[in-house]
Design a protein around this motif. Sequence first.
Motif, PDB file in Angstrom:
ATOM      1  N   ALA A  20      16.714  -2.253 -14.103  1.00  0.00           N
ATOM      2  CA  ALA A  20      17.534  -1.052 -13.924  1.00  0.00           C
ATOM      3  C   ALA A  20      17.141   0.063 -14.882  1.00  0.00           C
ATOM      4  N   ARG A  21      16.694  -0.293 -16.086  1.00  0.00           N
ATOM      5  CA  ARG A  21      16.269   0.733 -17.037  1.00  0.00           C
ATOM      6  C   ARG A  21      15.079   1.517 -16.494  1.00  0.00           C
ATOM      7  N   THR A  22      14.177   0.830 -15.786  1.00  0.00           N
ATOM      8  CA  THR A  22      13.042   1.520 -15.171  1.00  0.00           C
ATOM      9  C   THR A  22      13.512   2.441 -14.059  1.00  0.00           C
ATOM     10  N   VAL A  23      14.515   2.013 -13.278  1.00  0.00           N
ATOM     11  CA  VAL A  23      15.078   2.868 -12.231  1.00  0.00           C
ATOM     12  C   VAL A  23      15.657   4.137 -12.856  1.00  0.00           C
ATOM     13  N   ARG A  24      16.385   3.980 -13.976  1.00  0.00           N
ATOM     14  CA  ARG A  24      16.991   5.141 -14.629  1.00  0.00           C
ATOM     15  C   ARG A  24      15.952   6.022 -15.302  1.00  0.00           C
ATOM     16  N   ARG A  25      14.995   5.412 -15.985  1.00  0.00           N
ATOM     17  CA  ARG A  25      14.049   6.164 -16.808  1.00  0.00           C
ATOM     18  C   ARG A  25      12.947   6.821 -15.978  1.00  0.00           C
ATOM     19  N   ASP A  26      12.372   6.071 -15.040  1.00  0.00           N
ATOM     20  CA  ASP A  26      11.185   6.543 -14.315  1.00  0.00           C
ATOM     21  C   ASP A  26      11.495   7.064 -12.920  1.00  0.00           C
ATOM     22  N   ASN A  27      12.664   6.677 -12.375  1.00  0.00           N
ATOM     23  CA  ASN A  27      13.039   7.073 -11.014  1.00  0.00           C
ATOM     24  C   ASN A  27      11.907   6.790 -10.020  1.00  0.00           C
ATOM     25  N   PRO A  28      11.405   5.541  -9.976  1.00  0.00           N
ATOM     26  CA  PRO A  28      10.251   5.223  -9.120  1.00  0.00           C
ATOM     27  C   PRO A  28      10.610   5.152  -7.643  1.00  0.00           C
ATOM     28  N   ARG A  29       9.610   5.388  -6.790  1.00  0.00           N
ATOM     29  CA  ARG A  29       9.807   5.256  -5.344  1.00  0.00           C
ATOM     30  C   ARG A  29       9.626   3.821  -4.888  1.00  0.00           C
ATOM     31  N   LEU A  30       8.670   3.117  -5.496  1.00  0.00           N
ATOM     32  CA  LEU A  30       8.380   1.714  -5.159  1.00  0.00           C
ATOM     33  C   LEU A  30       8.060   1.531  -3.677  1.00  0.00           C
ATOM     34  N   LEU A  31       7.183   2.380  -3.177  1.00  0.00           N
ATOM     35  CA  LEU A  31       6.770   2.323  -1.777  1.00  0.00           C
ATOM     36  C   LEU A  31       5.265   2.117  -1.678  1.00  0.00           C
ATOM     37  N   VAL A  32       4.813   1.488  -0.599  1.00  0.00           N
ATOM     38  CA  VAL A  32       3.392   1.485  -0.261  1.00  0.00           C
ATOM     39  C   VAL A  32       3.025   2.894   0.176  1.00  0.00           C
ATOM     40  N   ARG A  33       2.022   3.471  -0.449  1.00  0.00           N
ATOM     41  CA  ARG A  33       1.667   4.868  -0.183  1.00  0.00           C
ATOM     42  C   ARG A  33       0.735   5.031   1.013  1.00  0.00           C
ATOM     43  N   SER A  34      -0.190   4.103   1.192  1.00  0.00           N
ATOM     44  CA  SER A  34      -1.202   4.223   2.239  1.00  0.00           C
ATOM     45  C   SER A  34      -0.603   4.006   3.627  1.00  0.00           C
ATOM     46  N   GLY A  35      -0.825   4.983   4.522  1.00  0.00           N
ATOM     47  CA  GLY A  35      -0.366   4.828   5.898  1.00  0.00           C
ATOM     48  C   GLY A  35      -1.062   3.678   6.607  1.00  0.00           C
ATOM     49  N   GLU A  36      -2.349   3.470   6.299  1.00  0.00           N
ATOM     50  CA  GLU A  36      -3.085   2.369   6.924  1.00  0.00           C
ATOM     51  C   GLU A  36      -2.497   1.029   6.510  1.00  0.00           C
ATOM     52  N   ARG A  37      -2.137   0.908   5.250  1.00  0.00           N
ATOM     53  CA  ARG A  37      -1.535  -0.345   4.781  1.00  0.00           C
ATOM     54  C   ARG A  37      -0.144  -0.537   5.394  1.00  0.00           C
ATOM     55  N   GLN A  38       0.610   0.538   5.527  1.00  0.00           N
ATOM     56  CA  GLN A  38       1.906   0.441   6.190  1.00  0.00           C
ATOM     57  C   GLN A  38       1.736  -0.018   7.642  1.00  0.00           C
ATOM     58  N   ASP A  39       0.745   0.552   8.337  1.00  0.00           N
ATOM     59  CA  ASP A  39       0.482   0.153   9.725  1.00  0.00           C
ATOM     60  C   ASP A  39       0.105  -1.327   9.806  1.00  0.00           C
ATOM     61  N   ARG A  40      -0.682  -1.792   8.855  1.00  0.00           N
ATOM     62  CA  ARG A  40      -1.108  -3.187   8.830  1.00  0.00           C
ATOM     63  C   ARG A  40       0.089  -4.116   8.645  1.00  0.00           C
ATOM     64  N   ARG A  41       0.988  -3.734   7.761  1.00  0.00           N
ATOM     65  CA  ARG A  41       2.195  -4.536   7.570  1.00  0.00           C
ATOM     66  C   ARG A  41       3.036  -4.566   8.843  1.00  0.00           C
ATOM     67  N   GLU A  42       3.199  -3.412   9.452  1.00  0.00           N
ATOM     68  CA  GLU A  42       4.015  -3.339  10.668  1.00  0.00           C
ATOM     69  C   GLU A  42       3.403  -4.158  11.793  1.00  0.00           C
ATOM     70  N   ALA A  43       2.075  -4.135  11.910  1.00  0.00           N
ATOM     71  CA  ALA A  43       1.394  -4.909  12.956  1.00  0.00           C
ATOM     72  C   ALA A  43       1.576  -6.407  12.768  1.00  0.00           C
ATOM     73  N   SER A  44       1.814  -6.830  11.524  1.00  0.00           N
ATOM     74  CA  SER A  44       2.015  -8.253  11.248  1.00  0.00           C
ATOM     75  C   SER A  44       3.487  -8.661  11.333  1.00  0.00           C
ATOM     76  N   GLY A  45       4.338  -7.717  11.777  1.00  0.00           N
ATOM     77  CA  GLY A  45       5.749  -8.025  11.958  1.00  0.00           C
ATOM     78  C   GLY A  45       6.610  -7.822  10.724  1.00  0.00           C
ATOM     79  N   ARG A  46       6.069  -7.162   9.699  1.00  0.00           N
ATOM     80  CA  ARG A  46       6.838  -6.918   8.482  1.00  0.00           C
ATOM     81  C   ARG A  46       7.290  -5.461   8.425  1.00  0.00           C
ATOM     82  N   SER A  47       8.200  -5.165   7.506  1.00  0.00           N
ATOM     83  CA  SER A  47       8.588  -3.776   7.283  1.00  0.00           C
ATOM     84  C   SER A  47       7.381  -2.999   6.770  1.00  0.00           C
ATOM     85  N   ARG A  48       7.384  -1.692   6.994  1.00  0.00           N
ATOM     86  CA  ARG A  48       6.216  -0.890   6.630  1.00  0.00           C
ATOM     87  C   ARG A  48       5.964  -0.878   5.122  1.00  0.00           C
TER      88      ARG A  48
END
Length: 255
Positions: A76-104
């Motif tokens: 939680a301290r990292t959430v407060r201090r850094d305010n991270p997004r914690l997301l996969v940035r690459s659209g290609e990697r997101q597409d690959r995850r989605e194609a395998s039945g997972r969330s993007r």
Amino acid sequence: MSGMGLAIADARVDLAARAEETRRMSDLPYVTLSCCVSLDGYLDTARPPKLTLSNAADFDRVDEVRAQNDVILVGARTVRRDNPRLLVRSGERQDRREASGRSRTPWKATVTLSGDLDPTARFFTLGDTPKLVYCPRDAAPGLRRRLGGLATVVALGDELRMADLLTDLGERGVQRLMVEGGGTTITEFLVDELVDELQVAIAPFFVGDPAAPRFVGAGDFPWTSDRRARLAEAQPIGDVVLLRYALSERFGESP
């Protein structure tokens, strides 16, 4: 029973205990701990803005590691201090995850003792993926009122133990967990010997501020001069160096 018979019986009990522990650990998510530190072991400076330790090539490597995991966890301290997004940035990697039945992008998780979390933080507002907040039992009611439907609040008991968190994730079907910080959370996972793989990128400069957050705090770590961690890889990535350590027998399990 003779001394020999007692020794055999004790050995059988010990083997059974080890087998049960191996079985239990195999049911838990594979844990990769990932961070970047300065040459003197700091994660950041003492004051904003957040210090950029790594480089573009290493950020892309971390993005690939994120894409291979089911959940990304920070304290939680990292959430407060850094305010991270914690997301996969690459659209290609997101597409690959989605194609395998997972969330993007992987689920997000955080741990908090106090319940001091801002519902407008990017952890909660960015990314169409489940968010989990782990806390002690007494903090759960207030957190649920504060966060509403932004996250699932999971009360783990009177104490907040990382082993219990992993058990809960395993029961939710999570197979791979990526822990990204901060220092307190990293320390707890390492001290409790819950990490399968440690990935540390070393930035080529010093911070030199004792008030800045360090990679780990004080703790009774399993890896000492008498039990050295096994270095599995050392790889230059531009001006940083990636060190990968095998911290369990499960190191290298395929995603």
